[in-house]
Design an enzyme around this catalytic site. Structure first.
Site, short mmCIF file in Angstrom:
data_model
loop_
_atom_site.label_atom_id
_atom_site.label_comp_id
_atom_site.label_asym_id
_atom_site.label_seq_id
_atom_site.Cartn_x
_atom_site.Cartn_y
_atom_site.Cartn_z
N CYS A 1 0.87 -1.18 0.00
CA CYS A 1 0.00 0.00 0.00
C CYS A 1 0.90 1.23 0.00
CB CYS A 1 -0.99 -0.02 1.16
SG CYS A 1 -0.30 0.17 2.81
N ARG B 1 -3.42 -0.78 5.23
CA ARG B 1 -3.97 -1.85 4.40
C ARG B 1 -3.03 -3.03 4.23
NH1 ARG B 1 -5.25 1.96 -0.58
NH2 ARG B 1 -3.30 2.82 0.21
N SER B 2 -1.80 -2.77 3.83
CA SER B 2 -0.90 -3.90 3.57
C SER B 2 -0.53 -4.69 4.81
CB SER B 2 0.34 -3.46 2.78
OG SER B 2 1.08 -2.47 3.45
#
Length: 151
Positions: A8, A14-15
């Site tokens: 991300c 997110r990642s």
């Protein structure tokens, strides 16, 4: 061993969630999962406390992860590189050296058939409910990817 990288922007929202969720769904003896960001904003930092919380609420501990920036050598290290949105996809592709590098990069949500917008929303400026929504998308997509990767 199959090596998977989730990417991300800052590698704190997110990642790290995708990293933790995917890791929980795959055998550690057959798969290695990591995450990175395309920007250098948070290098060395733990994931966002809201990502840690939503992961913990779903039985995962991602607090030990440390943000790092995507680097060209990741193309040599990883078999699959999943970008969380088109902007990060473009940033990764711009660093590709060969067609082999390009073939490794995919949009994370491409594998989720019921999601039309293939950009994973960035919850950073939102509240906890935004992180919970992202977790749901990540979990559903990781289920699909895990089945594909294990087939």
């Amino acid at each position: 061993m199959t090596r998977i990288l989730m990417v991300c922007l800052g590698n704190i929202c997110r990642s790290p969630l995708a990293h933790g969720v995917m890791q929980s769904k795959l055998s550690e003896t057959e798969f290695y999962v990591d995450s990175a960001g395309t920007a250098a904003y948070h290098i060395g930092n733990a994931p966002d406390k809201r990502s840690i919380r939503v992961a913990r609420d779903n039985g995962l501990d991602i607090s030990h992860q440390s943000a790092r920036q995507f680097k060209v050598s990741d193309f040599d290290t990883f078999d699959y590189i999943y970008a969380m949105d088109h902007s990060n996809y473009d940033n990764i592709i711009s660093l590709a050296r060969t067609n082999e590098d390009l073939k490794k990069v995919k949009l994370f949500l491409e594998t989720h058939p019921s999601i039309e917008n293939k950009n994973m929303p960035d919850p950073y400026y939102g509240d906890q409910s935004d992180f919970e929504y992202v977790y749901t998308l990540v979990n559903e997509t990781c289920d699909i990817l895990a089945k594909q990767l294990q087939a």
